[in-house]
Design an enzyme around this catalytic site. Structure first.
Site, short mmCIF file in Angstrom:
data_model
loop_
_atom_site.label_atom_id
_atom_site.label_comp_id
_atom_site.label_asym_id
_atom_site.label_seq_id
_atom_site.Cartn_x
_atom_site.Cartn_y
_atom_site.Cartn_z
N SER A 41 0.79 -1.24 0.00
CA SER A 41 0.00 0.00 0.00
C SER A 41 0.81 1.28 0.00
O SER A 41 0.24 2.38 -0.03
CB SER A 41 -0.95 0.01 1.21
OG SER A 41 -1.99 -0.91 1.03
N LYS A 90 -0.14 3.76 -2.64
CA LYS A 90 -1.22 4.74 -2.55
C LYS A 90 -0.70 6.18 -2.54
O LYS A 90 -1.45 7.11 -2.86
CB LYS A 90 -2.08 4.47 -1.32
CG LYS A 90 -2.88 3.16 -1.40
CD LYS A 90 -3.75 2.98 -0.17
CE LYS A 90 -4.65 1.74 -0.27
NZ LYS A 90 -3.92 0.49 -0.11
N SER A 122 -5.71 3.38 4.71
CA SER A 122 -5.28 2.44 3.67
C SER A 122 -6.46 1.64 3.11
O SER A 122 -6.34 0.43 2.85
CB SER A 122 -4.20 1.49 4.21
OG SER A 122 -3.38 1.02 3.17
#
Length: 356
Positions: free
Chosen positions: A134, A137, A191
């Site tokens: 993640s 992101k 997240s």
């Protein structure tokens, strides 16, 4: 006859007196010898008792040959010398040149960059190409912001946003609507994979165009060992290195929205008429001892636990990258160890400068 008797008596008396004197002298000597024996015996018996008593040092009286003033002067001189040259203590001076190899880090890849100088302070397998989960992101947010899309536009969570790759859960049911700004907040703070995927899907040209924009952005930042396949990081084909991610984090720190959203500790949002509470995935954001500008965590089994931050540590702006940490709290532990090491090094350098 009487005269003879008187003479005999006188002779006997004289003889008796002569014998008694030596006997008296012998008796006296014997008594004195006996007394001296007893005294010696008493002294011997008392010795062990005196030995049991703790010994105390008594300051010797000044001798007549050496006046008291001279001794006092000598003591003052000695005291002054002791003050002038204090006893040396083993002081460990730490500087930023201290070997970082002594710092135990449990992340497979680690990198700390001093943003003022651009130099690496700590480096461990920083060129290893690995999945980044993640952490992707941050790139997702930069691409959205670069496109100058309306952050107040309402977007929705669709079936396409459900994770069919890892089967991760989400608190955003299909059909949930929110502004693009809220989706970015949830993607960076909590997240949320569905929020990040929806951001990519609602990009002009759809998801394929969005992924192309992600890779173009990476190339423009000099991330030559990085590749992105989708906006969430669920794919293990989203890969990078610690060096490349340091570039990405430094770039992300230039966006006020990313700084704000990624370091928000918690938020209460109304989604589809219901109030929901969301929180950060990085516990260090809540810590008063940290001054964090950008934060992002990541996890998939192929990537392990990851953490990237832009922060101020020991009065220096730094970028910290920790990849593939074993254990849920290892990345946080590594970050705290880096912080303590840098603060100790900075303190040691300051002490060295003051003593120079």
């Amino acid at each position: 006859m009487k005269q003879k008797l008187k003479a005999a008596l006188l002779l006997g008396a004289l003889l008796g007196l002569g014998f008694n004197s030596p006997m008296s002298a012998a008796t006296t000597k014997s008594a004195e010898h006996s007394a001296s024996k007893k005294t010696a015996a008493k002294g011997v018996k008392k010795a062990p008792v005196a030995a049991k008593t703790p010994s105390r040092r008594v300051a010797a009286a000044p001798s007549k040959a050496q006046p008291t003033k001279k001794i006092a002067g000598a003591r003052e001189s000695s005291a002054a010398h002791a003050k002038a040259t204090p006893a040396r203590k083993a002081v460990r001076h730490v500087s930023m040149d201290m070997d970082p190899g002594r710092l135990a880090l449990y992340s497979a890849s680690a990198l700390v960059i001093d943003q003022n100088s651009g130099q690496a302070i700590i480096e461990k397998q920083a060129d290893l190409v690995v999945p980044i989960a993640s952490i992707s992101k941050l790139m997702t947010a930069m691409v959205v912001l670069d496109a100058r899309l309306d952050l107040q536009e309402v977007i929705s969570i669709g079936e396409e946003d459900v994770d069919g790759l890892k089967g991760t859960r989400s608190r955003l049911p299909v059909g949930t609507t929110m502004t693009r700004e809220t989706a970015m907040l949830l993607a960076l703070m909590s997240s949320e994979n569905r929020a990040a995927h929806a951001l990519g899907r609602h990009y002009p040209g759809g998801l394929p165009a969005f992924v192309q924009a992600m890779n173009r952005k990476a190339q423009s930042l000099g991330m030559v060992n990085s590749s992105f396949e989708e906006p969430t990081g669920l794919s293990s084909n989203n890969v990078s290195t610690a060096h490349d991610l340091a570039r990405m984090v430094a770039a992300a720190a230039r966006y006020p929205e990313i700084r704000h959203y990624s370091t928000t500790a918690e938020a209460r949002l109304e989604l589809n008429g219901r109030i929901r509470d969301f929180g950060t995935t990085n516990p260090l954001v809540r810590s008063d001892s940290w001054e964090i500008g950008v934060s992002k965590t990541g996890y998939i089994s192929e990537a392990g636990r990851c953490l990237v931050m832009q922060a101020r540590v020991a009065d220096k702006p730094v970028v910290i990258v920790l990849l593939d940490s074993n254990g849920k709290m290892t990345r946080v532990g590594d970050a705290n160890r880096i912080k303590r090491w840098m603060e100790s090094a900075s303190l040691g350098s300051a002490q060295t400068r003051r003593s120079a």
